[in-house]
Design a protein around this motif. Structure first.
Motif, mmCIF file in Angstrom:
data_model
loop_
_atom_site.group_PDB
_atom_site.id
_atom_site.type_symbol
_atom_site.label_atom_id
_atom_site.label_comp_id
_atom_site.label_asym_id
_atom_site.label_seq_id
_atom_site.Cartn_x
_atom_site.Cartn_y
_atom_site.Cartn_z
ATOM 1 N N ASN A 1 0.834 -1.213 0.000
ATOM 2 C CA ASN A 1 0.000 0.000 0.000
ATOM 3 C C ASN A 1 0.865 1.258 0.000
ATOM 4 O O ASN A 1 0.537 2.254 -0.657
ATOM 5 N N LEU A 2 1.978 1.204 0.745
ATOM 6 C CA LEU A 2 2.889 2.349 0.760
ATOM 7 C C LEU A 2 3.471 2.600 -0.623
ATOM 8 O O LEU A 2 3.606 3.751 -1.052
ATOM 9 N N GLU B 1 -4.888 2.761 2.860
ATOM 10 C CA GLU B 1 -4.635 2.294 4.227
ATOM 11 C C GLU B 1 -3.149 2.005 4.372
ATOM 12 O O GLU B 1 -2.610 1.110 3.733
ATOM 13 N N VAL B 2 -2.491 2.775 5.212
ATOM 14 C CA VAL B 2 -1.034 2.671 5.346
ATOM 15 C C VAL B 2 -0.601 1.938 6.610
ATOM 16 O O VAL B 2 0.569 1.603 6.767
ATOM 17 N N SER B 3 -1.518 1.722 7.533
ATOM 18 C CA SER B 3 -1.261 0.895 8.711
ATOM 19 C C SER B 3 -2.617 0.540 9.304
ATOM 20 O O SER B 3 -3.653 1.036 8.839
ATOM 21 N N ARG B 4 -2.611 -0.324 10.334
ATOM 22 C CA ARG B 4 -3.877 -0.803 10.871
ATOM 23 C C ARG B 4 -4.702 0.367 11.412
ATOM 24 O O ARG B 4 -4.278 1.081 12.328
ATOM 25 N N GLY B 5 -5.873 0.586 10.799
ATOM 26 C CA GLY B 5 -6.777 1.640 11.247
ATOM 27 C C GLY B 5 -6.361 3.042 10.845
ATOM 28 O O GLY B 5 -6.923 4.014 11.344
ATOM 29 N N SER B 6 -5.380 3.173 9.953
ATOM 30 C CA SER B 6 -4.895 4.501 9.554
ATOM 31 C C SER B 6 -4.896 4.626 8.037
ATOM 32 O O SER B 6 -4.303 3.798 7.341
#
Length: 292
Positions: free
Chosen positions: A65-66, A165-170
């Motif tokens: 995703n990044l 989405e770049v991390s869990r919940g972010s």
């Protein structure tokens, strides 16, 4: 308790069989590099391995995703750099055209160059990445800007955020707002400048002020993208650190200590050979004696 020859032989064979099993396990660990080959070998290691592997897979997906976010932002920045060059050139031409030393032909030539720069700005606004329009919010299948044969520009860009989405919940917005960068007002101002120059009008101060206002909005939106890009780089560093930790935890849980395994294997092999020698002497003597 009376110890019989058959009891000695039975115990000896059982111990030799168990020794074979341990040697086989050591060889399997050395060949695979793993502590276990199936969950029943050690359920705790197997369960922890599933958790660590799931965590590592999740981090790997965030890395993908990044990469998508970097691709989107890098291309946005490249497009804005080109647009900024065009706007700077347009402003330079407007200042030049305001001078009374220019002839009618000079202003017509300047107007034609401005028209070409405007057409190039339309192409920048319709920049595509992987067959998706970058500056039309989440509507990535339709161009945000259209230009007809007469040079009239229509901007229909959506302001919706394109989130990754770049991390869990972010989630992080990776697109830029075209209405702030190259909106309808900017193209209308550029068209009016061209029309005024074609009509040999040298009073361009009001239009130049409008152009400066649009360029200020352009710079602000570009700065906002730059700030989000900096955050993306911080996220990349953090996720890379998490990936290293997860990979190490998985390795510590499942991978063998090769030096220890080789030492254990050597010891087991020596014990096994000694057991074979002693056992063969006992069993051989008893069988031979029995046969005789």
């Amino acid at each position: 308790m009376r110890v019989t020859q058959s009891m000695i032989a039975s115990h000896s064979l059982r111990n030799i069989s168990q020794s074979y099993g341990r040697i086989s396990a050591s060889l399997e660990q050395m060949s695979s590099g793993k502590k276990i080959s199936k969950p029943s070998d050690d359920p705790v290691i197997a369960q922890r391995g599933m958790y660590y592997r799931a965590n590592l897979n999740e981090i790997t997906q965030y890395n993908r995703n990044l990469s998508e976010a970097f691709l989107w932002m890098d291309n946005s920045e490249a497009a804005m750099e080109q647009a900024n060059s065009n706007l700077q050139r347009i402003r330079e031409l407007v200042v030049q055209a305001s001078s009374d030393t220019n002839t009618v032909e000079d202003r017509l030539a300047i107007a034609k160059e401005i028209d070409q720069l405007k057409a190039d700005l339309v192409e920048v606004a319709n920049t595509k990445v992987s067959e998706r329009y970058m500056f039309n919010g989440t509507n990535v299948t339709e161009p945000p800007v259209a230009i007809d044969d007469a040079g009239n520009v229509t901007v229909t860009a959506a302001d919706t955020a394109y989130l990754v989405e770049v991390s869990r919940g972010s989630q992080l917005k990776v697109n830029a707002n075209l209405n702030a960068l190259l909106g309808q007002g900017l193209f209308d101002t550029i068209s009016e400048i061209s029309a005024e120059l074609t009509g040999n009008d040298t009073d361009l101060d009001a239009l130049l002020a409008d152009l400066d206002g649009h360029m200020s909005a352009f710079s602000a939106e570009r700065s906002d993208l730059g700030a989000r890009y900096n955050r993306l780089e911080l996220l990349e560093s953090r996720i890379q650190y998490q990936e290293d930790l997860s990979a190490k935890a998985l390795s510590d849980n499942e991978d063998i200590d090769l030096e220890k395994i080789i030492t254990d294997y050597s010891n087991q092999k020596a014990v096994h050979e000694a057991a074979l020698t002693v056992g063969s002497n006992l069993i051989q003597r008893s069988l031979v004696d029995f046969l005789r």
